[in-house]
Design a protein around this motif. Sequence first.
Motif, short mmCIF file in Angstrom:
data_model
loop_
_atom_site.label_atom_id
_atom_site.label_comp_id
_atom_site.label_asym_id
_atom_site.label_seq_id
_atom_site.Cartn_x
_atom_site.Cartn_y
_atom_site.Cartn_z
N THR A 132 79.67 -33.14 -28.18
CA THR A 132 80.91 -33.74 -27.67
C THR A 132 81.12 -35.14 -28.23
N LYS A 133 80.05 -35.95 -28.21
CA LYS A 133 80.17 -37.32 -28.72
C LYS A 133 80.39 -37.34 -30.23
N LEU A 134 79.69 -36.45 -30.94
CA LEU A 134 79.80 -36.47 -32.40
C LEU A 134 81.19 -36.08 -32.86
N LYS A 135 81.75 -35.04 -32.26
CA LYS A 135 83.06 -34.59 -32.76
C LYS A 135 84.20 -35.54 -32.40
N GLU A 136 83.94 -36.48 -31.47
CA GLU A 136 84.96 -37.47 -31.11
C GLU A 136 84.91 -38.70 -32.03
N GLN A 137 83.92 -38.76 -32.91
CA GLN A 137 83.79 -39.93 -33.78
C GLN A 137 84.85 -39.94 -34.88
N LYS A 138 85.43 -41.12 -35.10
CA LYS A 138 86.46 -41.25 -36.13
C LYS A 138 85.82 -41.51 -37.49
N VAL A 139 86.37 -40.87 -38.52
CA VAL A 139 85.86 -41.03 -39.89
C VAL A 139 87.04 -41.24 -40.84
N PRO A 140 86.81 -41.94 -41.95
CA PRO A 140 87.87 -42.13 -42.94
C PRO A 140 87.95 -40.91 -43.86
N PHE A 141 89.13 -40.64 -44.37
CA PHE A 141 89.25 -39.53 -45.32
C PHE A 141 90.43 -39.75 -46.25
N THR A 142 90.35 -39.07 -47.38
CA THR A 142 91.41 -39.06 -48.37
C THR A 142 91.67 -37.60 -48.74
N ASN A 143 92.48 -37.36 -49.75
CA ASN A 143 92.77 -35.97 -50.11
C ASN A 143 91.55 -35.27 -50.70
N ILE A 144 91.58 -33.96 -50.70
CA ILE A 144 90.44 -33.14 -51.14
C ILE A 144 90.04 -33.48 -52.57
N GLU A 145 91.03 -33.68 -53.45
CA GLU A 145 90.73 -33.97 -54.86
C GLU A 145 89.93 -35.27 -54.98
N LYS A 146 90.34 -36.29 -54.25
CA LYS A 146 89.63 -37.57 -54.29
C LYS A 146 88.25 -37.43 -53.65
N GLN A 147 88.17 -36.65 -52.57
CA GLN A 147 86.86 -36.41 -51.94
C GLN A 147 85.89 -35.80 -52.95
N GLN A 148 86.38 -34.82 -53.72
CA GLN A 148 85.52 -34.14 -54.69
C GLN A 148 85.05 -35.11 -55.77
N LYS A 149 85.93 -36.00 -56.21
CA LYS A 149 85.56 -37.00 -57.22
C LYS A 149 84.46 -37.92 -56.68
N ILE A 150 84.62 -38.31 -55.42
CA ILE A 150 83.61 -39.18 -54.79
C ILE A 150 82.27 -38.45 -54.70
N VAL A 151 82.31 -37.19 -54.28
CA VAL A 151 81.08 -36.39 -54.17
C VAL A 151 80.41 -36.25 -55.54
#
Length: 403
Positions: A132-151
């Motif tokens: 419950t606590k974990l899924k309520e945590q806020k995280v930053p995100f960008t589009n999938i293409e940029k996520q893949q480049k970061i990964v």
Amino acid sequence: MITKKMKDSTVEWIGEIPESWKVAKIKKFFNVFSGEYIERDSYIDNGLYPVIGSNGEIGRTNEINNNSKVVTTGRVGTIGKVHLVEKAWITDNTLILKPIGNMLSSYLYYLIPSLDFNLISSGTAQPLITSTKLKEQKVPFTNIEKQQKIVNLLEIKVSQMDLIIEHTKQSIEELKKYKQSIITEAVTKGLNPNVKMKDSGIEWIGNVPEAWDVIKTNRLFSIKKEIANNTGYDILSVTQRGLKVKDITQNEGQMAADYSKYQIVQPDDFVMNHMDLLTGWVDLAVQEGVTSPDYRVFYNKQNELVFNRFYLYVFQICYLNKIFYGLGQGVSNFGRWRLQTDKFLNFYLPLPTFEEQIEIVNYLDSQTNKVDSLIQDKVKAIEELEKYKKSLIYEYVTGKKEV
């Protein structure tokens, strides 16, 4: 050079993010749940799936078998330790995050360690985080293409750093083995490589200088047990880092109901955890205190023959080289592999002259200090590299560094 525009994420641990990035709760991207309890006999080790869970525990498992990768993180005790898997047995000590869209599992894998788990875990003896606590945590995100480049970028950079860290850890283990060999050689063979040798008749000792004797422990040392019957003494605990004063105000680790039932330790007493020969240790007291009545306290009764610190090296190398372990009895799987009193008292020790014992100790102090200094330098290097790795990952997954 164009400077990208940043904005406040409104989440303290995230800080600023690029203007095009967003912030949302984990539950928007992942279902979060735990493994399930299954009896140990139900677990089938087919050699194909890793087992993920606190302390590598097997028995409480839930098979994850899906086409997309999932992220797992410790729920009890190992909070923040993250794995990225396709198929695995997951214990109920671990949380599973299964993707439902708009965020790559591999991106979250790098993102989760940046969370401040101290703010969202329960303040129990073992750190605990709920789904419950974990899924309520806020995280930053960008589009999938940029996520893949970061990964893709992080996979290269992190693997390079991990390789350096692994090589450094291996070199630390080699230095530890070298240190063991120096001690073993000195306490059984002396310092003069040209001296005439003889067979000691004792397997673990082997050949010794001709002028040396071998002698049973009970000829040099006596066991004692004096119960304190009072409180107020420093509590001395045997750890693999030596004999340490326990801070009982922190209520950490094993606590005794009544410390007046502990046994008194005087300076120059040896204190041995003979109850667990795999993780136990022996050390020489430098102060008065009390220690567990389960430990073995003994002292030198032959001051003209025994230099305490020489035999401290001897006893400690018997732990490191598992000499005592080979004489133990009990149930090793449960940390109860004991060195019985008769085995200890009838154990054979090398006996150089008192003067040579002092020479050997001076030599070993010098040599082991040099090795310990090298090890400490490498440990610090690993710590710095781990900090840099964590910082680098944070900079990329929050958009502060451009891909």
